[in-house]
Scaffold this motif. Structure first.
Motif, PDB file in Angstrom:
ATOM      1  N   ASP A  80       0.808  -1.216   0.000  1.00 56.67           N
ATOM      2  CA  ASP A  80       0.000   0.000   0.000  1.00 56.67           C
ATOM      3  C   ASP A  80       0.842   1.268   0.000  1.00 56.67           C
ATOM      4  N   LEU A  81       2.159   1.126  -0.101  1.00 59.59           N
ATOM      5  CA  LEU A  81       3.044   2.295  -0.081  1.00 59.59           C
ATOM      6  C   LEU A  81       3.125   2.901  -1.482  1.00 59.59           C
ATOM      7  N   ILE A  82       2.671   4.122  -1.628  1.00 56.96           N
ATOM      8  CA  ILE A  82       2.703   4.816  -2.914  1.00 56.96           C
ATOM      9  C   ILE A  82       4.042   5.535  -3.049  1.00 56.96           C
ATOM     10  N   LEU A  83       4.831   5.128  -4.036  1.00 56.36           N
ATOM     11  CA  LEU A  83       6.120   5.753  -4.291  1.00 56.36           C
ATOM     12  C   LEU A  83       6.071   6.547  -5.589  1.00 56.36           C
ATOM     13  N   ASP A  84       6.930   7.540  -5.680  1.00 55.42           N
ATOM     14  CA  ASP A  84       6.993   8.381  -6.877  1.00 55.42           C
ATOM     15  C   ASP A  84       8.242   8.118  -7.701  1.00 55.42           C
ATOM     16  N   GLY A  85       8.968   7.033  -7.385  1.00 50.63           N
ATOM     17  CA  GLY A  85      10.159   6.659  -8.133  1.00 50.63           C
ATOM     18  C   GLY A  85      10.091   5.225  -8.586  1.00 50.63           C
ATOM     19  N   PHE A  86      11.206   4.707  -9.074  1.00 50.63           N
ATOM     20  CA  PHE A  86      11.262   3.371  -9.652  1.00 50.63           C
ATOM     21  C   PHE A  86      12.667   2.792  -9.456  1.00 50.63           C
ATOM     22  N   ASP A  87      12.830   1.526  -9.771  1.00 50.35           N
ATOM     23  CA  ASP A  87      14.114   0.844  -9.690  1.00 50.35           C
ATOM     24  C   ASP A  87      14.990   1.295 -10.852  1.00 50.35           C
ATOM     25  N   TRP A  88      16.104   1.974 -10.541  1.00 52.58           N
ATOM     26  CA  TRP A  88      16.914   2.550 -11.611  1.00 52.58           C
ATOM     27  C   TRP A  88      18.063   1.661 -12.088  1.00 52.58           C
ATOM     28  N   TRP A  89      18.267   0.494 -11.486  1.00 52.21           N
ATOM     29  CA  TRP A  89      19.442  -0.304 -11.838  1.00 52.21           C
ATOM     30  C   TRP A  89      19.496  -0.707 -13.307  1.00 52.21           C
ATOM     31  N   PRO A  90      18.390  -1.112 -13.943  1.00 53.34           N
ATOM     32  CA  PRO A  90      18.482  -1.406 -15.380  1.00 53.34           C
ATOM     33  C   PRO A  90      18.956  -0.209 -16.201  1.00 53.34           C
ATOM     34  N   VAL A  91      18.588   0.987 -15.764  1.00 43.62           N
ATOM     35  CA  VAL A  91      19.018   2.198 -16.473  1.00 43.62           C
ATOM     36  C   VAL A  91      20.515   2.400 -16.302  1.00 43.62           C
ATOM     37  N   LEU A  92      21.003   2.278 -15.071  1.00 43.14           N
ATOM     38  CA  LEU A  92      22.428   2.508 -14.818  1.00 43.14           C
ATOM     39  C   LEU A  92      23.294   1.429 -15.463  1.00 43.14           C
ATOM     40  N   ARG A  93      22.763   0.223 -15.612  1.00 43.63           N
ATOM     41  CA  ARG A  93      23.523  -0.846 -16.257  1.00 43.63           C
ATOM     42  C   ARG A  93      23.490  -0.745 -17.783  1.00 43.63           C
TER      43      ARG A  93
END
Length: 499
Positions: free
Chosen positions: A402-415
């Motif tokens: 139920d935790l609403i976040l405004d970001g995402f997992d960035w590791w695929p981008v950095l890799r």
């Protein structure tokens, strides 16, 4: 659990031998030498945040500032050139990076500070005790990064600037951190550890003056090193080091308040200035005063950054000596745009403003074991809102559904495996607004200026294209208004919302 088969060279050579006997012998030898290697240990996290550091204030960028250890981080990791924080000044920016939620969603969308010192007022103890700076704090319903990582067995420590509330229920050790040493409000004198005369240093939940007189950058590194030395080898950790360098000194003395305090040994690393002080007829709250010259302020600022850089080097060396550096996620960035003696070029504006110079900041990520490339530069659109989901993913920690976040997992981008899914971001500081949607950015700086800018060609925001591209201007403003509506409809959080 993952396992890995390790076969000795002799066994591998037998696989090619003739006949069944050789084949059976090889099987037996391989079986005897099979070992199950443990899965890679969970990564450690070293999160370093500087205070008011300029976008261009890294030695590798060639402006003359000395940052050999940050340069090392960049050479061994990836430098982000399109990285944003969620607010152009201290408190809301820090709340956002620890929650992964916009300031307007987590409730800290303005500063927790008192305004009276801006007019020369020094609080008495009893008077300060009932001010907003003393009683305000982050809503207790918000879930912070250390609380999330605790589910994965992480030990966490914070050493430096907290700025999210001073009452016991708001302090770091009440919000998921296991250990804390630092100051609790927006800024201090680097040696007395007071904020405009108010003692502000804490150890865990207890005020302390034990180290009064010692330069606080050294103290925060000392405590961070103690944390590293007392954390067991089998315990993953989150070490959060929010330095207050190179923030201006919080002192009522104009000679201190008008600059950044730095140790003399680091000042001498820069060319001497011809004049230290100048006289002004009216300084802030009235009256003539002696303040530092622009040249001295720039030198002091740079000396404070270089001192901080030296302490960062000590942290990196400690991890390297322990053999844990490569599996430690090291992230460095500034909490907002630079001020004082900072260099935000080529960006426009500075701390407190919604121009790029107030919200786009230097950022470096190092994690070789996680596939983050060395000596790389990424212009992917990323932000501090990505930290919570990214670190939770790296640590294999599940987030509350139920935790609403405004970001995402960035590791695929950095890799280099994917493009950034971030296509828009929004900022609001009182009447100051900004919205970035793709390459377009709309800025509203109150009565000062406003306009539409193409960041792909004009990161310095020099050319207002609102009249040339009215449809684009309306579209970006529409997205801003939709975001404002979403934030208003979010479950309200204190301390500012009326509910």
């Amino acid at each position: 659990m993952h396992c890995r088969l390790r076969v000795c060279a002799r066994a591998r050579s037998l696989w090619g031998g003739p006949g069944v006997v050789a084949w059976i012998g090889a099987i037996a030898l391989v079986a005897a030498t099979l070992q199950i290697a443990p899965a890679q240990s969970p990564p450690n996290i070293l999160l370093i945040v500087s205070d008011d550091q300029g976008y261009n204030d890294l030695g590798m960028l060639g402006n003359g500032i000395l940052t050999p250890n940050l340069d090392r981080l960049a050479a061994e990791g990836t430098r982000l050139t399109n990285y944003y924080v969620a607010w152009p000044a201290c408190t809301p920016s820090r709340a956002a990076l620890l929650t992964g939620r916009y300031p307007q969603r987590n409730g800290i969308y303005d500063m927790i500070r008192n305004e009276a010192p801006d007019y020369g007022h020094r609080y008495s103890s009893s008077e300060y005790a009932v001010t907003f700076e003393r009683i305000g704090g982050m809503d207790e319903r918000e879930v912070l990064l250390p609380e999330l990582l605790a589910a994965g067995g992480y030990r966490s420590g914070i050493y430096g600037k907290w700025d999210l509330g001073t009452l016991k229920r708001f302090l770091p050790t009440s919000r998921g951190f296991d250990d804390f040493y630092g100051f609790v409000n927006t800024g201090i004198d680097y040696f007395t550890h007071e904020r405009y005369g108010v003692p502000s240093m804490y150890r865990n939940a207890t005020p302390t003056v034990e180290d009064r007189g010692e330069y606080c950058t050294h103290l925060f590194a000392r405590e961070a090193l103690r944390f590293l030395d007392t954390t067991g080898d089998d315990t993953p950790f989150l070490l959060y080091v929010p330095f207050n360098a190179p923030h201006m000194s919080s002192s009522l003395d104009p000679k201190l308040r008008s600059t950044v305090q730095a140790p003399e040994e680091f000042k001498t690393l820069y060319p001497p200035v011809l004049q230290e002080f100048r006289s002004v007829d009216n300084y802030r709250y009235g009256g003539a005063a002696e303040v530092v010259t622009a040249a001295a302020k720039k030198r002091d600022y740079r000396a404070a950054v270089t001192c901080m850089d030296a302490e960062i080097g000590r942290l990196l060396n400690n991890l390297e000596a322990q053999g844990t550096l490569d599996n430690t996620i090291v992230i460095f960035f500034s909490d907002n745009g630079g001020s004082g003696g900072a260099d935000n070029s080529p960006l426009r504006g500075h701390k407190g403003q919604t121009w790029e110079g107030g919200i786009r900041v230097p950022c470096i990520v190092r994690w070789p074991a996680g596939g983050v490339p060395a000596n790389a530069v990424s212009d992917a659109f990323l932000s501090s809102l990505e930290l919570v989901p990214s670190l939770a993913a790296a640590c294999n920690v599940s987030l509350p559904p139920d935790l609403i976040l405004d970001g995402f997992d960035w590791w695929p981008v950095l890799r280099g495996q994917a493009n950034s899914p971030r296509s828009e971001m929004f900022w609001q500081r009182k009447e100051l607004l900004a919205a970035r949607v793709g390459k377009w950015k709309w800025v509203h700086m109150g009565d000062t200026a406003q306009g539409l800018f193409d960041l792909s060609n004009d990161p310095a925001e020099r050319h207002n294209l609102a009249e040339e591209f009215p449809d684009a201007a309306r579209a970006v403003q529409a997205r801003l208004h939709a975001w404002q509506t979403e934030m208003e409809q979010a479950e309200p959080r204190g301390p500012f919302r009326d509910y």
